[in-house]
Motif scaffolding. Sequence first.
Motif, short mmCIF file in Angstrom:
data_model
loop_
_atom_site.label_atom_id
_atom_site.label_comp_id
_atom_site.label_asym_id
_atom_site.label_seq_id
_atom_site.Cartn_x
_atom_site.Cartn_y
_atom_site.Cartn_z
N CYS A 48 3.03 -1.80 -2.39
CA CYS A 48 2.28 -0.64 -2.21
C CYS A 48 1.04 -1.08 -2.87
N GLY A 49 -1.04 -0.66 -2.60
CA GLY A 49 -1.80 -1.81 -3.70
C GLY A 49 -2.12 -0.26 -4.44
N LEU A 50 -2.02 0.67 -3.73
CA LEU A 50 -2.23 1.68 -3.96
C LEU A 50 -2.15 2.57 -5.17
N ASN A 51 -3.35 2.87 -6.67
CA ASN A 51 -2.12 4.27 -7.85
C ASN A 51 -1.96 5.13 -6.92
N GLN A 52 -1.06 5.53 -7.06
CA GLN A 52 -0.18 7.07 -6.00
C GLN A 52 -0.11 7.75 -8.03
N LEU A 53 -1.30 9.06 -7.47
CA LEU A 53 -1.67 9.64 -9.07
C LEU A 53 -1.23 10.94 -9.11
N PHE A 54 -0.31 11.50 -10.11
CA PHE A 54 -0.20 13.53 -9.86
C PHE A 54 -0.65 13.39 -11.29
N LYS A 55 -1.40 14.65 -10.80
CA LYS A 55 -2.15 15.42 -11.70
C LYS A 55 -1.67 17.04 -11.73
N PHE A 56 -0.79 17.22 -13.10
CA PHE A 56 -1.09 18.59 -13.44
C PHE A 56 -2.20 19.30 -14.41
N ASN A 57 -2.28 20.34 -14.33
CA ASN A 57 -3.45 21.04 -14.70
C ASN A 57 -2.57 22.39 -15.55
N ASN A 58 -3.35 22.66 -16.01
CA ASN A 58 -3.01 23.80 -17.90
C ASN A 58 -3.43 25.77 -15.85
N CYS A 62 -2.55 21.35 -9.03
CA CYS A 62 -2.16 20.38 -8.84
C CYS A 62 -3.23 19.17 -8.68
N THR A 63 -2.31 18.03 -8.31
CA THR A 63 -3.57 17.00 -7.21
C THR A 63 -2.53 15.67 -7.13
N TYR A 64 -2.49 15.44 -5.79
CA TYR A 64 -1.75 13.81 -5.69
C TYR A 64 -2.43 13.06 -5.13
N SER A 65 -2.91 11.72 -5.79
CA SER A 65 -3.91 10.98 -4.77
C SER A 65 -2.88 9.75 -4.28
N ASN A 66 -3.26 8.78 -2.61
CA ASN A 66 -2.38 7.90 -1.80
C ASN A 66 -0.96 8.47 -1.96
N TYR A 67 -0.54 9.63 -1.44
CA TYR A 67 0.99 9.88 -1.43
C TYR A 67 1.45 9.11 -0.17
N HIS A 68 2.71 8.32 -0.14
CA HIS A 68 3.22 7.87 0.35
C HIS A 68 2.73 6.07 0.86
N CYS A 69 1.41 5.63 -0.25
CA CYS A 69 0.63 4.17 -0.02
C CYS A 69 -0.42 4.92 1.15
N ILE A 70 -1.28 6.01 1.89
CA ILE A 70 -1.70 6.36 2.18
C ILE A 70 -3.24 7.18 1.58
N THR A 71 -4.70 6.25 1.48
CA THR A 71 -5.51 7.21 0.98
C THR A 71 -5.73 8.53 1.95
N GLN A 72 -5.31 8.48 0.50
CA GLN A 72 -5.42 10.12 0.97
C GLN A 72 -5.60 10.77 -0.52
N SER A 73 -6.29 12.58 -1.10
CA SER A 73 -6.06 13.11 -1.88
C SER A 73 -5.69 14.48 -1.59
N SER A 74 -5.00 14.65 -2.45
CA SER A 74 -3.97 16.56 -1.96
C SER A 74 -4.17 17.69 -3.42
N ALA A 75 -4.60 18.35 -3.06
CA ALA A 75 -4.30 19.47 -4.09
C ALA A 75 -3.70 20.41 -3.87
N GLY A 76 -3.58 21.21 -4.66
CA GLY A 76 -2.73 22.47 -4.73
C GLY A 76 -1.91 23.17 -5.77
N THR A 77 -1.06 24.07 -5.82
CA THR A 77 -0.55 25.18 -6.97
C THR A 77 0.67 23.61 -6.93
#
Length: 154
Positions: A48-58, A62-77
Amino acid sequence: MLVNSCKKDNSDTVAYFLTNGTWQLAAVQTQTFVGDTLKRTDTLNTNCGLNQLFKFNNNNSCTYSNYHCITQSSAGTWQLASNDLILQTTLAAQDTAKGVVVTKPASVFTNAQIINLGQYSFVLQTGDTSPYYTSKTRRVITRYAFVHCTTCSN
């Protein structure tokens, strides 16, 4: 009489470590068991050449980018179970099945066990993680290993 107090900063809590920066996926590994016997281990996303990033907010978003090496951005709680050992998210993302992208978003990290969490590393375990199984039960467990990324932004 002398009174001494100190400010509590919650720097030793699970939530503090989760929200203190961005987590970059370092490895994904699946383990296949029959009963408690490990039958097979596979490492995924090795090309996978994509950075998969997981970000948790106070604020528990939360957000997760490029899940399973697919260009995408997901947001949730996100939230932690009462024992702080289970991460629960409302994230949904496209996934792959046998190398083909599945376009209908699936829930990810709905009830993930936190295996390790510290200042520099974070490991989640999902799949057939129930502690109750028979000697003939086939189970697949997926581990997601993240590293703390100080130069990443999500």
